[in-house]
Design an enzyme around this catalytic site. Structure first.
Site, PDB file in Angstrom:
ATOM      1  CG  ASP A  25      -1.917   0.777   1.076  1.00  0.00           C
ATOM      2  OD1 ASP A  25      -2.204   1.284  -0.371  1.00  0.00           O
ATOM      3  OD2 ASP A  25      -2.543   1.572   2.035  1.00  0.00           O
ATOM      4  CG  ASN A  73      -7.474  -2.322  -5.946  1.00  0.00           C
ATOM      5  OD1 ASN A  73      -6.547  -3.443  -5.700  1.00  0.00           O
ATOM      6  ND2 ASN A  73      -7.951  -1.238  -4.807  1.00  0.00           N
TER       7      ASN A  73
END
Length: 247
Positions: A25, A73
């Site tokens: 991330d 996503n």
């Protein structure tokens, strides 16, 4: 320093079979902090993947599982999604020879149905191309979600029970694990999330039931093999009891 799993005791040799899973991330944030497009951060993150894979044998990681693209996503911009898909393809093409030379076996987990045909073919190719390697097992989660994985696994089990291929009495924790995308992997010993976020984000929900977790503020493009080694040294001081008590 011992890296053990349930039922495997404290054999020091297991330190060479550590399974580390990483929620990578912070790529977009890293780029935005510098005034650059988010895809620049993703490209830098891909460089970190290469460095970490190369370092795995030296720092005791046999299995490395990376969360690259979640089922959620797809909510990102079309530009970023398409850029990520292109980056996955370029990484595989560029790194295939290197992975074979270094003994890296690569597999992809997640639901491939939504992916482009050419990308699916590339995934099939790299898995076959590296199938004989055993030094490092690199697994990349693309269009992956833990709940989606469990749903697909239970549907497959239900079909097999209905057809008689699987008896209801055979449904156990071990059997469920075999039906998951990660059926070829041991459960992760350690899950690392970068960028300072402290949530699991639908990653390996079944497999990580007894994993240790580390949440680091380091953004993924700044995460080096040295960073991982420091985390592993601290992990080695933990005592994993798997629901038991200290004697």
């Amino acid at each position: 320093m011992t890296f053990d799993q349930p039922g495997q005791g404290e054999d020091p040799a297991l330190s060479n079979h550590l399974h580390v899973a990483v929620i990578m991330d912070g790529n977009g944030r890293w780029a935005s902090n510098r005034g650059w497009p988010r895809l620049v951060g993703h490209r830098k993150g891909a460089e970190r993947v290469r460095e970490l894979v190369d370092a795995c044998p030296d720092i005791g990681i046999k299995y490395l599982t990376l969360y690259a693209f979640s089922t959620e996503n797809w909510k990102r911009t079309t530009e970023e999604v398409m850029g990520l898909m292109s980056l996955f393809a370029r990484y595989i093409k560029r790194e295939a020879g290197r992975m074979n030379r270094e003994g890296v076996r690569m597999r992809i987990i997640g639901d491939r149905a939504r992916l482009d045909n050419k990308l699916r073919e590339l995934f099939d190719w790299i898995e076959k191309e590296t199938a004989g390697n055993d030094r490092v097992h690199l697994t990349v989660a693309i269009n992956y979600g833990g709940r989606d994985e469990i749903r697909r696994a239970t549907q497959a089990m239900a079909r097999d029970v209905a057809s008689g291929a699987l008896a209801l009495e055979q449904v156990s924790d071990a059997m469920i694990s075999k039906y998951l995308d990660t059926g070829f992997l041991p459960d992760p010993d350690l899950v690392v999330r970068t960028s300072g976020e402290t949530r699991v984000s639908n990653f390996l929900l079944w497999q990580a039931a007894y994993s240790e977790y580390v949440f680091t503020p380091v953004l993924w493009p700044d995460f080096t093999p040295q960073t991982m080694n420091t985390i592993l040294q601290a992990y080695g001081e933990r005592e994993r009891r798997f629901g038991g008590v200290v004697k």
